[in-house]
Write a protein that holds these residues in place. Structure first.
Motif, PDB file in Angstrom:
ATOM      1  N   ALA A  31      49.525  15.255  -0.676  1.00  0.00           N
ATOM      2  CA  ALA A  31      48.932  15.734   0.569  1.00  0.00           C
ATOM      3  C   ALA A  31      49.634  17.004   0.962  1.00  0.00           C
ATOM      4  O   ALA A  31      50.803  17.200   0.684  1.00  0.00           O
ATOM      5  N   SER A  32      48.913  17.883   1.641  1.00  0.00           N
ATOM      6  CA  SER A  32      49.510  19.125   2.096  1.00  0.00           C
ATOM      7  C   SER A  32      49.019  19.415   3.501  1.00  0.00           C
ATOM      8  O   SER A  32      47.994  18.921   3.922  1.00  0.00           O
ATOM      9  N   MET A  33      49.773  20.230   4.184  1.00  0.00           N
ATOM     10  CA  MET A  33      49.431  20.584   5.556  1.00  0.00           C
ATOM     11  C   MET A  33      48.804  21.964   5.572  1.00  0.00           C
ATOM     12  O   MET A  33      49.452  22.954   5.213  1.00  0.00           O
ATOM     13  N   PRO A  34      47.525  22.073   5.930  1.00  0.00           N
ATOM     14  CA  PRO A  34      46.901  23.398   5.982  1.00  0.00           C
ATOM     15  C   PRO A  34      47.523  24.236   7.090  1.00  0.00           C
ATOM     16  O   PRO A  34      48.009  23.703   8.072  1.00  0.00           O
ATOM     17  N   GLU A  61      56.011  25.197   5.851  1.00  0.00           N
ATOM     18  CA  GLU A  61      56.613  26.449   6.323  1.00  0.00           C
ATOM     19  C   GLU A  61      55.524  27.324   6.940  1.00  0.00           C
ATOM     20  O   GLU A  61      54.474  27.552   6.338  1.00  0.00           O
ATOM     21  N   GLY A  62      55.753  27.765   8.159  1.00  0.00           N
ATOM     22  CA  GLY A  62      54.813  28.639   8.837  1.00  0.00           C
ATOM     23  C   GLY A  62      53.570  27.953   9.359  1.00  0.00           C
ATOM     24  O   GLY A  62      52.578  28.619   9.667  1.00  0.00           O
ATOM     25  N   ALA A  63      53.610  26.616   9.472  1.00  0.00           N
ATOM     26  CA  ALA A  63      52.441  25.884   9.971  1.00  0.00           C
ATOM     27  C   ALA A  63      52.094  26.332  11.385  1.00  0.00           C
ATOM     28  O   ALA A  63      52.965  26.597  12.212  1.00  0.00           O
ATOM     29  N   GLN A  64      50.802  26.419  11.653  1.00  0.00           N
ATOM     30  CA  GLN A  64      50.343  26.833  12.969  1.00  0.00           C
ATOM     31  C   GLN A  64      50.562  25.715  13.987  1.00  0.00           C
ATOM     32  O   GLN A  64      50.782  24.551  13.645  1.00  0.00           O
ATOM     33  N   TYR A  89      58.884  17.458  13.266  1.00  0.00           N
ATOM     34  CA  TYR A  89      57.894  18.248  14.004  1.00  0.00           C
ATOM     35  C   TYR A  89      58.396  18.605  15.408  1.00  0.00           C
ATOM     36  O   TYR A  89      57.708  19.294  16.158  1.00  0.00           O
ATOM     37  N   LEU A  90      59.577  18.100  15.772  1.00  0.00           N
ATOM     38  CA  LEU A  90      60.135  18.330  17.101  1.00  0.00           C
ATOM     39  C   LEU A  90      61.257  19.357  17.046  1.00  0.00           C
ATOM     40  O   LEU A  90      61.867  19.575  15.987  1.00  0.00           O
ATOM     41  N   THR A  91      61.537  19.973  18.171  1.00  0.00           N
ATOM     42  CA  THR A  91      62.724  20.815  18.270  1.00  0.00           C
ATOM     43  C   THR A  91      63.957  19.929  18.138  1.00  0.00           C
ATOM     44  O   THR A  91      63.885  18.713  18.380  1.00  0.00           O
ATOM     45  N   PRO A  92      65.108  20.479  17.745  1.00  0.00           N
ATOM     46  CA  PRO A  92      66.315  19.645  17.600  1.00  0.00           C
ATOM     47  C   PRO A  92      66.646  18.857  18.873  1.00  0.00           C
ATOM     48  O   PRO A  92      66.997  17.679  18.796  1.00  0.00           O
ATOM     49  N   SER A 165      63.394  31.584  13.664  1.00  0.00           N
ATOM     50  CA  SER A 165      62.684  31.173  12.454  1.00  0.00           C
ATOM     51  C   SER A 165      61.191  31.439  12.518  1.00  0.00           C
ATOM     52  O   SER A 165      60.516  31.492  11.486  1.00  0.00           O
ATOM     53  N   GLY A 166      60.655  31.579  13.738  1.00  0.00           N
ATOM     54  CA  GLY A 166      59.226  31.781  13.900  1.00  0.00           C
ATOM     55  C   GLY A 166      58.407  30.522  13.674  1.00  0.00           C
ATOM     56  O   GLY A 166      57.178  30.597  13.568  1.00  0.00           O
ATOM     57  N   GLN A 167      59.067  29.353  13.657  1.00  0.00           N
ATOM     58  CA  GLN A 167      58.372  28.090  13.415  1.00  0.00           C
ATOM     59  C   GLN A 167      57.984  27.426  14.741  1.00  0.00           C
ATOM     60  O   GLN A 167      58.774  27.398  15.688  1.00  0.00           O
TER      61      GLN A 167
END
Length: 611
Positions: A31-34, A61-64, A89-92, A165-167
């Motif tokens: 599976a992959s994340m578009p 990486e770079g997921a919207q 998927y959460l901030t630290p 990181s721009g994430q």
């Protein structure tokens, strides 16, 4: 079981889960994340076989921002033990603070849409808010208890973009785990924990009475260890006022214990902390009995439990064959007879079970047919019988013996109409008799100690409606009530019986909650196990049906009983090996396991098992 979204929107490609069969191995690349595309509802996974496990996929990486929300919501439905992937998927800071201890169950997978009232201008480049929506079905609390819930669900999820990181990551996640009903049924299983009734003992030796406390645990994430932990923490909030645990306060598994499982001798060793160091043998056996009873559903072949203290010091052990001497359980009390009223108004009985046939009058006055009855109840030891007169006005109690005589009524009703008088009575394990008077001018629920004492009025919950039927559970701490509302609906509620001070306190039914929330008209019911009932009724806009329900209002898996028309009464035993029995247009009929309804007596009415 159908998927939550069957017939709905097409499943989104690249669902953020991977499947592993039997070995629970992550299938990398499955599976992959578009990183682009429109946002849709979170599709609930169709139920899988028990050997299939679902694992989450971390964010690409770079997921919207929309993919981050989608991936996080799907990670909540995975079999990840500590939700480690969901935390990615959460901030630290959010990951450290997040406590996935409660759950919200929705009818379908949650809908997700961007909150257009959120940040505008340059702020929009670093912040996003999404809204989760759906129709609530239930809540699962920190104590693992299921609570039916209705109404609309709406919660916000806030994201921020890391300037270095721009994430995109979620900094304000929903306060509970959120999933659709189908995913909930795939992820969770219902298990009965067992405690002891505070004020009830039964049998010749006065054994403590076991009480089932149903909870939900994740079915593929070390459920046995989780159930032991849940048992040690104590009963659910709803049941806690009327039960006790034999484990000392603060008892827990020893540090680092996981993966509890029976050995090749079907024995389970449970290492406990120092709180149990001074427990005596009798109490230790009660503790082992609680564990043995609780874990049977998860490990049907479990035969023995051994408790260990610190330093591998053996405290006690209990085998299945000794458990009956430690505690009284309704499930282990197989009735001798099935009872009903024949065409001559006599109380008759026949051997319980599939092979039982040839009803004969019971010994005593009720077997003579001189007193016309409309309903009866036989004590759980099958020594006493109570009966309500044909007009519903009087309740009599007499021994099931040849020398029994019919004395004065134990309870009488002044209701004007026959359907405004006494309900069918029922007995609990300690020999107390329960009956309701439906007189609109003075409605009452009575308990008669040992069936012969002075009736005591029980305080009832306010504002639930008018009681039309009552069945007390064998344990004497729960009662099933059919309650009619002003709009002619009849609901099934389960109430908790608090007896107060045994030296004269007033018993009360409190905490009444729905057991069949989707049924609007319940016409007959009976206890059918430690934590379930069989109910005849109708859902909104539906037809009459018969099915099993859990006391906590959750949906039971498995088939419903075969259809039967015009059912006026239903009887079930806690011993699930006994056939279901009903009174219908064909008289008394029974339903053996795996068979169709069979006629027992064409003129019979009012069937009952002891209880």
């Amino acid at each position: 079981m159908v998927a939550d979204r069957e017939g709905g929107a097409r499943r989104r490609p690249g669902r953020a889960v991977a499947y592993a069969v039997c070995g629970a191995v992550l299938l990398s690349g499955c599976a992959s994340m578009p990183d682009s595309g429109d946002l849709r509802n979170v599709e609930s996974t169709p139920r899988q076989d028990t050997g299939v496990r679902v694992f989450a996929v971390p964010p690409a990486e770079g997921a919207q921002d929309d993919d981050i929300v989608q991936g996080f919501m799907e990670a909540l439905t995975s079999d990840d033990p500590q939700y480690d992937t969901a935390r990615k998927y959460l901030t630290p800071a959010a990951a450290r603070a997040w406590r996935p201890e409660r759950a919200t169950v929705l009818a379908d997978g949650p809908g997700i849409m961007r909150d257009e009232s959120g940040p505008v201008g340059r702020e929009q480049d670093t912040e996003r808010t999404y809204v989760l929506t759906g129709s609530r079905v239930a809540l699962i609390g920190k104590d693992h208890a299921y609570e039916p819930a209705g109404g609309d669900y709406r919660a916000k999820v806030h994201l921020s973009k890391d300037p270095k990181s721009g994430q995109w990551r979620i900094d304000r996640p929903p306060t509970t785990i959120v999933m659709g009903k189908s995913d909930f049924q795939r992820n969770y299983t219902s298990v009965d924990k067992y405690y002891f009734a505070t004020h009830t003992r039964a049998g010749a030796n006065g054994r403590p009475v076991a009480v089932a406390d149903p909870v939900f645990v994740r079915s593929k994430v070390d459920p046995m260890t989780e159930m032991v932990r849940s048992l040690l923490k104590g009963p659910t909030n709803w049941l806690e006022p009327v039960v006790r645990s034999s484990f000392p306060t603060g008892t827990a598994l020893q540090r680092g214990v996981t993966g509890l499982a029976p050995d090749d001798q079907n024995r389970l060793v449970v290492p406990l902390n120092a709180k149990v160091a001074r427990v005596g043998r009798a109490r230790c056996r009660e503790m082992a009995d609680q564990l043995l009873s609780t874990l049977r559903d998860l490990a049907p072949t479990l035969e023995k439990v051994e408790l260990e203290g610190p330093g591998e010091r053996r405290l006690c052990e209990l085998g299945e064959e000794q458990s009956e001497s430690v505690a009284w359980r309704a499930l282990e009390q197989s009735p001798q007879y099935l009872y009903f009223l024949d065409g001559k108004h006599r109380l008759v009985r026949m051997p319980a079970g599939v092979g039982g046939s040839g009803a004969t009058p019971v010994p005593g006055v009720f077997g003579e047919g001189t007193k016309t009855l409309r309903s009866v109840a036989v004590s759980r030891d099958e020594h006493m019988v109570s009966g309500v007169s044909a007009d519903g006005r009087a309740l009599y109690v007499t021994p099931l013996a040849a020398e029994g005589a019919l004395g004065e009524p134990v309870v009488t009703s002044q209701g004007a109409a026959e359907d405004e008088r006494l309900t069918q009575p029922s007995w609990d394990a300690r020999g107390d008799l329960w009956v309701a008077d439906l007189n609109p001018a003075k409605p009452r629920l009575y308990v008669v100690k040992q069936g012969t004492g002075k009736p005591v009025a029980v305080t009832l919950p306010a504002s639930h409606g008018r009681i039309t039927d009552v069945r007390v559970a064998a344990d004497g701490v729960r009662v099933a009530l059919v309650v009619a509302s002003k709009d002619d609906k009849q609901s099934l509620l389960i109430g908790r019986i608090e007896r107060g001070d045994e030296e004269g306190g007033t018993p009360a039914v409190v905490g009444a909650r729905p057991a069949a929330p989707d049924m609007e008209l319940v016409t007959a019911m009976s206890w059918a196990g430690d934590s379930r009932l069989v109910v005849v009724g109708r859902e909104q806009g539906g037809v009459h049906q018969m099915r099993y329900v859990q006391v906590d209002g959750s949906t039971l898996e498995g088939p419903a009983p075969a259809a039967l028309s015009r059912v006026t009464a239903i009887a079930a035993a806690e011993d699930e090996r006994m056939p279901l029995v009903a009174s219908s247009e064909d008289g008394i009929v029974r339903l053996p396991s795996g068979a169709q309804w069979q006629k027992v007596d064409k003129d019979g009415t009012a069937p009952v098992y002891p209880g």
